[in-house]
Design a protein around this motif. Sequence first.
Motif, short mmCIF file in Angstrom:
data_model
loop_
_atom_site.label_atom_id
_atom_site.label_comp_id
_atom_site.label_asym_id
_atom_site.label_seq_id
_atom_site.Cartn_x
_atom_site.Cartn_y
_atom_site.Cartn_z
N GLN A 1 3.35 31.65 -20.33
CA GLN A 1 4.19 32.70 -19.75
C GLN A 1 3.48 33.42 -18.61
N LEU A 2 2.23 33.79 -18.85
CA LEU A 2 1.49 34.54 -17.84
C LEU A 2 1.18 33.70 -16.61
N THR A 3 0.83 32.44 -16.81
CA THR A 3 0.54 31.60 -15.64
C THR A 3 1.80 31.29 -14.85
N THR A 4 2.92 31.12 -15.52
CA THR A 4 4.19 30.92 -14.82
C THR A 4 4.52 32.15 -13.99
N TYR A 5 4.34 33.33 -14.56
CA TYR A 5 4.57 34.58 -13.83
C TYR A 5 3.62 34.68 -12.63
N MET A 6 2.36 34.37 -12.85
CA MET A 6 1.38 34.46 -11.77
C MET A 6 1.75 33.52 -10.62
N GLU A 7 2.14 32.30 -10.95
CA GLU A 7 2.54 31.34 -9.92
C GLU A 7 3.74 31.86 -9.12
N MET B 1 -5.19 41.34 -0.92
CA MET B 1 -6.40 40.70 -0.39
C MET B 1 -6.05 39.31 0.13
N PRO B 2 -5.51 39.22 1.36
CA PRO B 2 -5.05 37.92 1.87
C PRO B 2 -6.17 36.88 1.99
N GLN B 3 -7.41 37.32 2.02
CA GLN B 3 -8.52 36.38 2.10
C GLN B 3 -8.83 35.73 0.74
N LEU B 4 -8.24 36.24 -0.33
CA LEU B 4 -8.46 35.71 -1.68
C LEU B 4 -7.36 34.72 -2.04
N HIS B 5 -7.76 33.52 -2.44
CA HIS B 5 -6.81 32.48 -2.81
C HIS B 5 -7.13 32.01 -4.23
N VAL B 6 -6.28 32.34 -5.17
CA VAL B 6 -6.47 31.93 -6.56
C VAL B 6 -6.11 30.46 -6.67
N LYS B 7 -6.99 29.67 -7.22
CA LYS B 7 -6.78 28.23 -7.35
C LYS B 7 -6.60 27.80 -8.80
N SER B 8 -7.18 28.57 -9.73
CA SER B 8 -7.22 28.13 -11.12
C SER B 8 -7.17 29.32 -12.06
N LEU C 1 -4.01 25.55 -10.94
CA LEU C 1 -4.56 24.65 -11.95
C LEU C 1 -4.76 25.47 -13.22
N LYS C 2 -4.29 24.94 -14.32
CA LYS C 2 -4.36 25.67 -15.58
C LYS C 2 -5.19 24.89 -16.59
N HIS C 3 -6.11 25.61 -17.25
CA HIS C 3 -6.87 24.98 -18.32
C HIS C 3 -7.09 25.97 -19.45
N LEU C 4 -6.74 25.51 -20.64
CA LEU C 4 -6.78 26.33 -21.84
C LEU C 4 -7.70 25.74 -22.90
N LEU C 5 -7.88 24.43 -22.87
CA LEU C 5 -8.54 23.75 -23.98
C LEU C 5 -10.00 23.42 -23.71
N ASN C 6 -10.76 23.50 -24.80
CA ASN C 6 -12.11 22.97 -24.82
C ASN C 6 -12.05 21.66 -25.62
N THR C 7 -13.18 21.13 -26.04
CA THR C 7 -13.20 19.87 -26.77
C THR C 7 -12.32 19.91 -28.01
N ALA C 8 -12.51 20.90 -28.86
CA ALA C 8 -11.73 20.99 -30.10
C ALA C 8 -10.24 21.15 -29.80
N GLY C 9 -9.91 21.94 -28.82
CA GLY C 9 -8.51 22.10 -28.43
C GLY C 9 -7.90 20.80 -27.98
N GLY C 10 -8.65 20.02 -27.22
CA GLY C 10 -8.16 18.73 -26.76
C GLY C 10 -7.92 17.76 -27.90
N LEU C 11 -8.75 17.85 -28.93
CA LEU C 11 -8.60 16.97 -30.09
C LEU C 11 -7.42 17.38 -30.98
N TYR C 12 -7.25 18.67 -31.19
CA TYR C 12 -6.27 19.16 -32.16
C TYR C 12 -4.95 19.63 -31.54
N HIS C 13 -4.95 19.94 -30.26
CA HIS C 13 -3.74 20.48 -29.62
C HIS C 13 -3.53 19.86 -28.24
N PRO C 14 -3.41 18.54 -28.15
CA PRO C 14 -3.28 17.90 -26.84
C PRO C 14 -2.03 18.32 -26.06
#
Length: 90
Positions: A49-55, A16-23, A63-76
């Motif tokens: 691992q999966l995002t590296t493969y996808m890239e 699907m060349p019209q589809l561009h994954v950004k995040s 753009l990669k995002h894994l954390l919510n508020t608690a994740g940001g506090l406990y796993h920066p």
Amino acid sequence: FMEHEVVEMIHIIQEMPQLHVKSVLSHLAAPGNQRQDTYTHAQARLFKQLTTYMESQLGTPLLKHLLNTAGGLYHPAYEFDMVRLGIGLY
């Protein structure tokens, strides 16, 4: 999508060349629970691992995002490109 679906998903996107994954995002199951840290670290490793493969397959940085508020506090270390603040805004 699940880990076992990534290869098929990449093929669909490439057709699907019209589809561009950004995040790419995921969500940790228990980032604020120290008893679940082993699982949290495993989730973060798999996400990386999966995002590296996808890239590599899509030929573009994501753009990669894994954390919510608690994740940001406990796993920066897993902040990647963004942190999704929810309850932390209050």
